[in-house]
Design a protein around this motif. Structure first.
Motif, mmCIF file in Angstrom:
data_model
loop_
_atom_site.group_PDB
_atom_site.id
_atom_site.type_symbol
_atom_site.label_atom_id
_atom_site.label_comp_id
_atom_site.label_asym_id
_atom_site.label_seq_id
_atom_site.Cartn_x
_atom_site.Cartn_y
_atom_site.Cartn_z
ATOM 1 N N ASN A 84 -73.459 -15.854 17.270
ATOM 2 C CA ASN A 84 -72.070 -15.979 17.738
ATOM 3 C C ASN A 84 -71.110 -15.224 16.820
ATOM 4 O OD1 ASN A 84 -72.883 -17.636 19.838
ATOM 5 N ND2 ASN A 84 -72.674 -19.494 18.610
ATOM 6 N N LEU A 85 -71.356 -15.366 15.514
ATOM 7 C CA LEU A 85 -70.511 -14.676 14.528
ATOM 8 C C LEU A 85 -70.606 -13.159 14.706
ATOM 9 C CD1 LEU A 85 -68.755 -14.966 11.911
ATOM 10 C CD2 LEU A 85 -70.863 -14.691 10.640
ATOM 11 N N ALA A 86 -71.836 -12.671 14.880
ATOM 12 C CA ALA A 86 -72.047 -11.228 15.057
ATOM 13 C C ALA A 86 -71.340 -10.726 16.315
ATOM 14 C CB ALA A 86 -73.536 -10.929 15.135
ATOM 15 N N GLU A 87 -71.417 -11.533 17.375
ATOM 16 C CA GLU A 87 -70.770 -11.166 18.643
ATOM 17 C C GLU A 87 -69.249 -11.097 18.480
ATOM 18 O OE1 GLU A 87 -70.723 -12.746 23.280
ATOM 19 O OE2 GLU A 87 -71.976 -13.761 21.797
ATOM 20 N N ASN A 88 -68.709 -12.104 17.795
ATOM 21 C CA ASN A 88 -67.255 -12.136 17.567
ATOM 22 C C ASN A 88 -66.794 -10.957 16.703
ATOM 23 O OD1 ASN A 88 -67.003 -14.462 19.049
ATOM 24 N ND2 ASN A 88 -67.146 -15.822 17.284
ATOM 25 N N VAL A 89 -67.615 -10.635 15.703
ATOM 26 C CA VAL A 89 -67.283 -9.507 14.814
ATOM 27 C C VAL A 89 -67.240 -8.207 15.605
ATOM 28 C CG1 VAL A 89 -68.188 -8.084 12.929
ATOM 29 C CG2 VAL A 89 -68.069 -10.539 12.660
ATOM 30 N N LEU A 90 -68.255 -7.996 16.441
ATOM 31 C CA LEU A 90 -68.315 -6.767 17.241
ATOM 32 C C LEU A 90 -67.148 -6.669 18.223
ATOM 33 C CD1 LEU A 90 -72.146 -6.583 17.919
ATOM 34 C CD2 LEU A 90 -70.819 -4.991 16.556
ATOM 35 N N ALA A 92 -64.211 -8.056 17.585
ATOM 36 C CA ALA A 92 -62.983 -7.947 16.784
ATOM 37 C C ALA A 92 -62.768 -6.551 16.215
ATOM 38 C CB ALA A 92 -63.026 -8.959 15.648
ATOM 39 N N ILE A 93 -63.866 -5.821 15.953
ATOM 40 C CA ILE A 93 -63.756 -4.509 15.284
ATOM 41 C C ILE A 93 -62.799 -3.562 16.015
ATOM 42 C CG2 ILE A 93 -65.055 -2.379 14.763
ATOM 43 C CD1 ILE A 93 -67.329 -4.237 13.771
ATOM 44 N N PRO A 94 -62.958 -3.338 17.347
ATOM 45 C CA PRO A 94 -62.015 -2.414 18.011
ATOM 46 C C PRO A 94 -60.571 -2.902 18.003
ATOM 47 C CG PRO A 94 -63.589 -3.319 19.600
ATOM 48 C CD PRO A 94 -64.023 -3.763 18.265
ATOM 49 N N LYS A 95 -60.389 -4.230 18.084
ATOM 50 C CA LYS A 95 -59.025 -4.786 18.065
ATOM 51 C C LYS A 95 -58.354 -4.507 16.721
ATOM 52 C CE LYS A 95 -59.919 -8.621 21.260
ATOM 53 N NZ LYS A 95 -60.019 -10.085 21.370
ATOM 54 N N ILE A 96 -59.096 -4.792 15.648
ATOM 55 C CA ILE A 96 -58.555 -4.576 14.293
ATOM 56 C C ILE A 96 -58.257 -3.095 14.076
ATOM 57 C CG2 ILE A 96 -59.113 -4.708 11.825
ATOM 58 C CD1 ILE A 96 -60.904 -7.188 12.672
ATOM 59 N N ASP A 97 -59.162 -2.261 14.576
ATOM 60 C CA ASP A 97 -58.988 -0.809 14.443
ATOM 61 C C ASP A 97 -57.717 -0.352 15.155
ATOM 62 O OD1 ASP A 97 -60.164 1.431 13.230
ATOM 63 O OD2 ASP A 97 -60.790 2.194 15.186
#
Lengths: 168, 166
Positions: A84-90, A92-97
């Motif tokens: 779940n954490l890995a999915e959330n990170v993936l 979140a990456i484009p949003k943060i970018d």
């Protein structure tokens, strides 16, 4: 896949690229290309070399403090795998970018805010100083003496030298 | 070749600036030093071959050794290779005495070496750890950083003794 940062210019080093120099005190210097490596060997300070990230940060051309940079910091201890954490990170990456890009654009806009006005003022000053060089077309119509007189030049056609015999 | 060229340059420098040293000694000495320094910094790092002097980075008793044979490769030894060397300087109470012929593993080399991931690694100096014929280190400590490529060369004992693995 681990992405390192170049010691000199702070650009991303992808696997298989660059050179790594290990000093005798076990400090590792990674360089993205020979340009950075040669500058390091010449003992140049990256804060004084204009094209480096360090120079841009020191001189206020790039953002220095932002919450989006916290996500990019180096973590030596790996996280325990959680799907779940890995999915959330993936996710979140484009949003943060995207947020980082917009903030950088905003920073650039703020930095360039007074530039247009400054350029206009400089142009106006230059126009005032060199107004004698500028004449409107209406002025030329009223006073034709300002234009140079047209001189007709007669061009004499030279005879072709094909029919002349060659001189020895 | 580079050494011959450097010595020739230094000789030329002395002969050129020798007569002028009385008039302005500071200027020409600094100029000469600068040229020599610049040439040294641009010197091409090359293989460890015959007559290469290496630093010993363990507590076997030797300080400096001179390579007399590279056991691998036509041109010379590189990072992780084994060499035969002669001890040139040694501590008085060490296990190894001056003049002894020893085996050594190159643990640091100034010439860059390609890694399996495509990048390159290079070190500050040329350093060696003395080993016996079986490949076991003579000393009990290893100083300074060593590359992790030694694991592929089956020198795991050196890696365990090392303080830093680069």
């Amino acid at each position: 896949m681990r992405l390192e940062k170049c010691w000199f210019c702070s650009s991303t080093i992808y696997p298989g690229h660059g050179i790594q120099f290990v000093r005798n005190d076990a400090k590792i210097f990674r360089f993205c290309r020979s340009k950075c490596h040669k500058n390091f060997k010449m003992k140049r300070n990256p804060r004084k070399v204009k094209w480096t990230k360090a120079y841009r940060r020191v001189h206020g051309k790039d953002m220095t403090q932002d919450s989006t940079f916290e996500f990019e910091r180096k973590r030596n201890r790996p996280e325990r795998y959680d799907r779940n954490l890995a999915e959330n990170v993936l996710k979140a990456i484009p949003k943060i970018d995207k947020i980082r890009v917009t903030r950088e654009e905003k920073h650039h806009k703020n930095r360039m805010k007074g530039k247009k006005q400054k350029l206009q003022m400089e142009a106006a000053r230059e126009l005032e100083q060199g107004i004698s060089l500028v004449k409107a077309p209406s002025v030329l119509q009223k006073d034709p003496s300002l234009t140079l007189p047209k001189i007709k030049v007669g061009v004499s056609q030279q005879q072709s030298e094909d029919n002349h015999p060659m001189e020895e | 070749m580079a050494a011959i060229f450097a010595s020739r340059c230094s000789r030329v420098g002395r002969s050129l600036f020798g007569g002028l040293s009385n008039s302005s000694p500071g200027l020409f000495t600094t100029l000469h030093e600068m040229t020599c320094k610049n040439m040294f910094s641009q010197q091409q790092r090359t293989f460890i071959q015959m007559r290469t002097v290496l630093k010993v980075v363990d507590n076997s008793g030797a300080k400096k050794v001179m390579c007399i044979q590279a056991l691998k490769g036509k041109k010379g030894a590189r990072l992780g290779d084994t060499i035969i060397a002669s001890v040139k300087e040694a501590h008085p109470n060490g296990k190894v005495k001056k003049g002894k012929v020893v085996y050594g593993v190159v643990v640091r080399a100034a010439m860059q070496k390609g890694r399996c991931d495509g990048s390159e690694v290079k070190f500050d100096d040329n350093a060696v750890v003395l080993v016996d014929k079986q490949g076991q280190p003579i000393g009990t400590r290893v100083f300074g950083p060593v590359p992790h490529e030694l694991r592929q060369k089956k020198h795991v004992k050196i890696l365990t003794l090392a303080g830093h693995i680069a």
